[in-house]
Design a protein around this motif. Structure first.
Motif, PDB file in Angstrom:
ATOM      1  N   THR A 183     -23.561  23.105 -86.693  1.00  0.00           N
ATOM      2  CA  THR A 183     -22.216  23.662 -86.540  1.00  0.00           C
ATOM      3  C   THR A 183     -21.149  22.601 -86.770  1.00  0.00           C
ATOM      4  N   LEU A 184     -21.350  21.424 -86.168  1.00  0.00           N
ATOM      5  CA  LEU A 184     -20.368  20.362 -86.317  1.00  0.00           C
ATOM      6  C   LEU A 184     -20.292  19.858 -87.755  1.00  0.00           C
ATOM      7  N   THR A 185     -21.433  19.808 -88.443  1.00  0.00           N
ATOM      8  CA  THR A 185     -21.428  19.351 -89.841  1.00  0.00           C
ATOM      9  C   THR A 185     -20.654  20.315 -90.731  1.00  0.00           C
ATOM     10  N   LEU A 186     -20.857  21.619 -90.515  1.00  0.00           N
ATOM     11  CA  LEU A 186     -20.128  22.606 -91.305  1.00  0.00           C
ATOM     12  C   LEU A 186     -18.619  22.504 -91.051  1.00  0.00           C
ATOM     13  N   ARG A 187     -18.242  22.351 -89.779  1.00  0.00           N
ATOM     14  CA  ARG A 187     -16.822  22.234 -89.460  1.00  0.00           C
ATOM     15  C   ARG A 187     -16.231  20.951 -90.061  1.00  0.00           C
ATOM     16  N   ARG A 188     -17.052  19.892 -90.074  1.00  0.00           N
ATOM     17  CA  ARG A 188     -16.561  18.628 -90.631  1.00  0.00           C
ATOM     18  C   ARG A 188     -16.284  18.773 -92.127  1.00  0.00           C
ATOM     19  N   GLN A 189     -17.129  19.508 -92.829  1.00  0.00           N
ATOM     20  CA  GLN A 189     -16.905  19.734 -94.256  1.00  0.00           C
ATOM     21  C   GLN A 189     -15.602  20.502 -94.485  1.00  0.00           C
ATOM     22  N   ASP A 190     -15.350  21.505 -93.639  1.00  0.00           N
ATOM     23  CA  ASP A 190     -14.097  22.255 -93.759  1.00  0.00           C
ATOM     24  C   ASP A 190     -12.889  21.350 -93.571  1.00  0.00           C
ATOM     25  N   LEU A 191     -12.991  20.439 -92.586  1.00  0.00           N
ATOM     26  CA  LEU A 191     -11.878  19.540 -92.313  1.00  0.00           C
ATOM     27  C   LEU A 191     -11.617  18.597 -93.486  1.00  0.00           C
ATOM     28  N   GLU A 192     -12.675  18.058 -94.063  1.00  0.00           N
ATOM     29  CA  GLU A 192     -12.510  17.146 -95.194  1.00  0.00           C
ATOM     30  C   GLU A 192     -11.931  17.873 -96.413  1.00  0.00           C
ATOM     31  N   LEU A 193     -12.362  19.105 -96.655  1.00  0.00           N
ATOM     32  CA  LEU A 193     -11.830  19.869 -97.782  1.00  0.00           C
ATOM     33  C   LEU A 193     -10.348  20.159 -97.601  1.00  0.00           C
ATOM     34  N   ALA A 194      -9.909  20.385 -96.370  1.00  0.00           N
ATOM     35  CA  ALA A 194      -8.494  20.651 -96.130  1.00  0.00           C
ATOM     36  C   ALA A 194      -7.648  19.454 -96.544  1.00  0.00           C
ATOM     37  N   MET A 195      -8.072  18.258 -96.220  1.00  0.00           N
ATOM     38  CA  MET A 195      -7.326  17.062 -96.624  1.00  0.00           C
ATOM     39  C   MET A 195      -7.322  16.905 -98.141  1.00  0.00           C
ATOM     40  N   ALA A 196      -8.461  17.197 -98.782  1.00  0.00           N
ATOM     41  CA  ALA A 196      -8.541  17.069-100.239  1.00  0.00           C
ATOM     42  C   ALA A 196      -7.617  18.081-100.927  1.00  0.00           C
ATOM     43  N   GLU A 197      -7.555  19.295-100.405  1.00  0.00           N
ATOM     44  CA  GLU A 197      -6.685  20.315-100.993  1.00  0.00           C
ATOM     45  C   GLU A 197      -5.214  19.917-100.872  1.00  0.00           C
ATOM     46  N   LEU A 198      -4.836  19.403 -99.707  1.00  0.00           N
ATOM     47  CA  LEU A 198      -3.447  18.998 -99.522  1.00  0.00           C
ATOM     48  C   LEU A 198      -3.101  17.826-100.437  1.00  0.00           C
ATOM     49  N   ARG A 199      -4.005  16.884-100.614  1.00  0.00           N
ATOM     50  CA  ARG A 199      -3.775  15.756-101.522  1.00  0.00           C
ATOM     51  C   ARG A 199      -3.541  16.263-102.944  1.00  0.00           C
ATOM     52  N   ALA A 200      -4.351  17.236-103.371  1.00  0.00           N
ATOM     53  CA  ALA A 200      -4.197  17.773-104.722  1.00  0.00           C
ATOM     54  C   ALA A 200      -2.870  18.518-104.870  1.00  0.00           C
ATOM     55  N   LEU A 201      -2.468  19.260-103.848  1.00  0.00           N
ATOM     56  CA  LEU A 201      -1.213  20.005-103.930  1.00  0.00           C
ATOM     57  C   LEU A 201      -0.015  19.068-104.037  1.00  0.00           C
ATOM     58  N   MET A 202      -0.050  17.960-103.316  1.00  0.00           N
ATOM     59  CA  MET A 202       1.049  17.002-103.367  1.00  0.00           C
ATOM     60  C   MET A 202       0.953  16.065-104.561  1.00  0.00           C
ATOM     61  N   SER A 203      -0.131  16.190-105.361  1.00  0.00           N
ATOM     62  CA  SER A 203      -0.351  15.327-106.532  1.00  0.00           C
ATOM     63  C   SER A 203      -0.357  13.852-106.145  1.00  0.00           C
ATOM     64  N   VAL A 204      -0.997  13.539-105.027  1.00  0.00           N
ATOM     65  CA  VAL A 204      -1.132  12.152-104.596  1.00  0.00           C
ATOM     66  C   VAL A 204      -2.224  11.490-105.427  1.00  0.00           C
ATOM     67  N   ALA A 205      -1.936  10.348-105.978  1.00  0.00           N
ATOM     68  CA  ALA A 205      -2.887   9.660-106.852  1.00  0.00           C
ATOM     69  C   ALA A 205      -4.132   9.248-106.072  1.00  0.00           C
ATOM     70  N   PRO A 206      -5.289   9.254-106.726  1.00  0.00           N
ATOM     71  CA  PRO A 206      -6.516   8.794-106.055  1.00  0.00           C
ATOM     72  C   PRO A 206      -6.360   7.365-105.556  1.00  0.00           C
ATOM     73  N   GLY A 207      -6.857   7.127-104.369  1.00  0.00           N
ATOM     74  CA  GLY A 207      -6.780   5.796-103.775  1.00  0.00           C
ATOM     75  C   GLY A 207      -5.560   5.562-102.912  1.00  0.00           C
ATOM     76  N   VAL A 208      -4.551   6.437-102.996  1.00  0.00           N
ATOM     77  CA  VAL A 208      -3.355   6.295-102.169  1.00  0.00           C
ATOM     78  C   VAL A 208      -3.621   6.960-100.821  1.00  0.00           C
ATOM     79  N   LYS A 209      -3.511   6.193 -99.755  1.00  0.00           N
ATOM     80  CA  LYS A 209      -3.781   6.709 -98.425  1.00  0.00           C
ATOM     81  C   LYS A 209      -2.482   7.251 -97.801  1.00  0.00           C
ATOM     82  N   PHE A 210      -2.634   8.307 -97.024  1.00  0.00           N
ATOM     83  CA  PHE A 210      -1.481   8.887 -96.335  1.00  0.00           C
ATOM     84  C   PHE A 210      -1.968   9.535 -95.045  1.00  0.00           C
ATOM     85  N   THR A 211      -1.063   9.661 -94.109  1.00  0.00           N
ATOM     86  CA  THR A 211      -1.346  10.347 -92.852  1.00  0.00           C
ATOM     87  C   THR A 211      -0.298  11.431 -92.639  1.00  0.00           C
ATOM     88  N   LEU A 212      -0.663  12.393 -91.824  1.00  0.00           N
ATOM     89  CA  LEU A 212       0.243  13.485 -91.504  1.00  0.00           C
ATOM     90  C   LEU A 212       0.922  13.213 -90.175  1.00  0.00           C
TER      91      LEU A 212
END
Length: 505
Positions: free
Chosen positions: A242-271
């Motif tokens: 259960t925790l592994t599945l939830r962790r994958q969802d969490l990581e995908l959410a960050m990746a989707e937001l990075r793509a929407l903001m067009s943040v270049a690969p390697g650039v770190k950001f926090t919310l």
């Protein structure tokens, strides 16, 4: 009479003929080389992420939306399409102008142009000796002005079409802005939950894996009944899954937001660890929202403008049925030394009418009526879909608020159970396992609460979009990220206050 071709002309023709023949067979398919493809790909990557404002602080929701809007490639494409439509409209307005054509030329022939004449009455003998009134070599120039009534009428309706297409492109741009904000709203709050929970999930997974190893060791040593220890292992494996599945969802959410903001690969950001935005109440006066949606939705407005475009097609065709009037005036020059006047001005007016084209009028009239009925039906079907989206959006938003309330109650109960399990825990392995299981359940409940809030925000965004409300004001003082974020926050706040609070009254 001399019929000899000048040597210069013969040499020029002979020299140009091989070039013309060679050009006819020189076109062949030419694929891009590997180096060209590699350079193009590298240049595309640089172009996608160039001229971006650096990220110097944690990003809140409105800044994330502003970055997604400013650097989103789909939005940039719509801006370019709007600019292109305006340019084509500007070009079409000049097509209504009369024609003013300047020309110049040179003419040469290898013999004289001339003739003779014969008597009409018998014996039809030659009355004059052969003569010429034109030089072999001469130059000409002219400047002519012309205006055609039918050309003007067709160009007028074409310019109207281009103007309407500018408005259609503007409506498509509005739709892209709304979709970009909706995508950010779907991803941002899940990404913020991911930022808060990922570290805790990783820590709990480490503890669960250690407890699983310990359970296997206890089974080997026979310190507990096998059925009981296997049951513990089963519970631990379920927690890991259960925790592994939830962790994958969490990581995908960050990746989707990075793509929407067009943040270049390697650039770190926090919310930004901001407080959750308050959600408005469920609208009560749905009819008012439906009426507003029929007035505001960009898809409906685009269809309405498209009707005018297609209607102008029929009008342009009808223009060609009328008589044509053309005016011509021009200055002419001819270097021919035999001409009495080497330059002169000529004017003319012509009227013409293709009477057979009138037979097209009944067919054009039927096509005009059928086109209008088709456009109206298309808009009616789209309007029905919009009304359905508004009603479904209100229902989904209400269900999401109920889901959020239930998730909050479940999270509170799981937290109380965790506190109780920690207080009652002893040194025994079964007590430690119960704490881990309860902690996993509490963490999962917290995740579900973040997910429920994200779903409520998404449902609220879909309801906002279903009404067709704008995200930005008509004019923005500046297009930097902070100004865009502030403008978006103020605009959405005003709509929420004037529209959705009014529908609850």
């Amino acid at each position: 009479m001399n019929s000899r071709i000048p040597p210069f002309a013969l040499r020029l023709t002979t020299a140009c003929l091989p070039l013309v023949l060679a050009a006819c067979g020189s076109v062949a398919p030419k694929a891009f080389t590997s180096d060209e493809i590699r350079d193009r790909a590298a240049q595309d990557v640089l172009s996608m992420y160039k001229d971006q404002e650096p990220i110097s602080a944690p990003i809140d929701f409105h800044e994330a939306a502003a970055r997604a809007l400013k650097y989103n490639l789909d939005y940039k494409l719509k801006l370019m399409e709007t600019a292109l439509s305006r340019s084509l409209w500007d070009v079409s307005t000049y097509e209504m102008l009369p024609k003013l054509v300047a020309g110049a030329g040179y003419s040469s022939r290898n013999n004289d142009s001339g003739g003779t004449s014969v008597l009409i009455e018998p014996p039809r003998t030659v009355s004059l000796n052969p003569s010429t009134s034109q030089e072999r070599d001469r130059s000409m120039a002219n400047l002519s002005f012309s205006w055609n009534a039918l050309d003007f009428g067709v160009s007028y309706y074409r310019a109207q079409q281009k103007a309407d297409q500018v408005l259609m492109a503007e409506e498509r741009r509005r739709k892209v802005i709304q979709n970009v904000l909706q995508d950010v709203r779907n991803s941002y709050w899940r990404a913020l939950g991911a930022q808060k929970l990922l570290g805790r999930v990783d820590g709990l997974l480490d503890r669960v894996n250690k407890a699983l190893e310990r359970a296997k060791e206890i089974e080997k040593q026979g310190l507990m009944p096998q059925a009981q220890v296997l049951g513990y292992q089963r519970a631990l494996l379920d927690a890991v899954n259960t925790l592994t599945l939830r962790r994958q969802d969490l990581e995908l959410a960050m990746a989707e937001l990075r793509a929407l903001m067009s943040v270049a690969p390697g650039v770190k950001f926090t919310l930004a660890e901001q407080n959750e935005l308050a959600l408005p109440r469920i609208p009560v006066n749905v009819e008012a929202l439906e009426k507003l949606a029929l007035e505001k939705r960009p898809e409906i407005m685009e269809e309405w403008y498209r009707k005018r475009v297609t209607e102008n097609d029929i009008k342009a065709a009808k223009v060609l049925l009328w008589p044509n009037i053309s005016f011509d005036a021009g200055w002419q020059y001819d270097s021919n030394k035999y001409s009495y006047n080497s330059n002169w001005v000529d004017t003319g007016v012509r009227v013409s009418w293709n009477l057979l084209k009138l037979t097209q009028y009944p067919a054009l009239q039927k096509a005009h009526q059928a086109q209008n009925e088709t456009d109206d039906m298309r808009r009616m079907a789209l309007s029905m879909a919009v009304l359905t989206q508004v009603r479904v959006g209100v229902q989904r938003y209400g269900l999401s608020l109920s889901e959020l309330k239930f998730a909050e109650e479940s999270m509170n109960v799981d937290q109380r159970l965790l506190n109780y399990a920690k207080a009652a825990a002893k040194s025994q392995f079964d007590s430690e396992l119960e704490v881990i299981r309860t902690e996993a359940r509490a963490l999962l409940g917290e995740y579900q609460r973040y997910a429920a809030y994200s779903n409520a925000q998404a449902a609220w965004g879909r309801l906002y979009n279903s009404v067709g409300l704008d995200i930005l004001p008509e004019t923005v003082q500046s297009h930097d990220v902070k100004t865009l974020a502030k403008s978006m926050q103020e605009t959405m706040g005003q709509w929420q206050q004037t529209v959705f609070q009014a529908t609850n009254q």
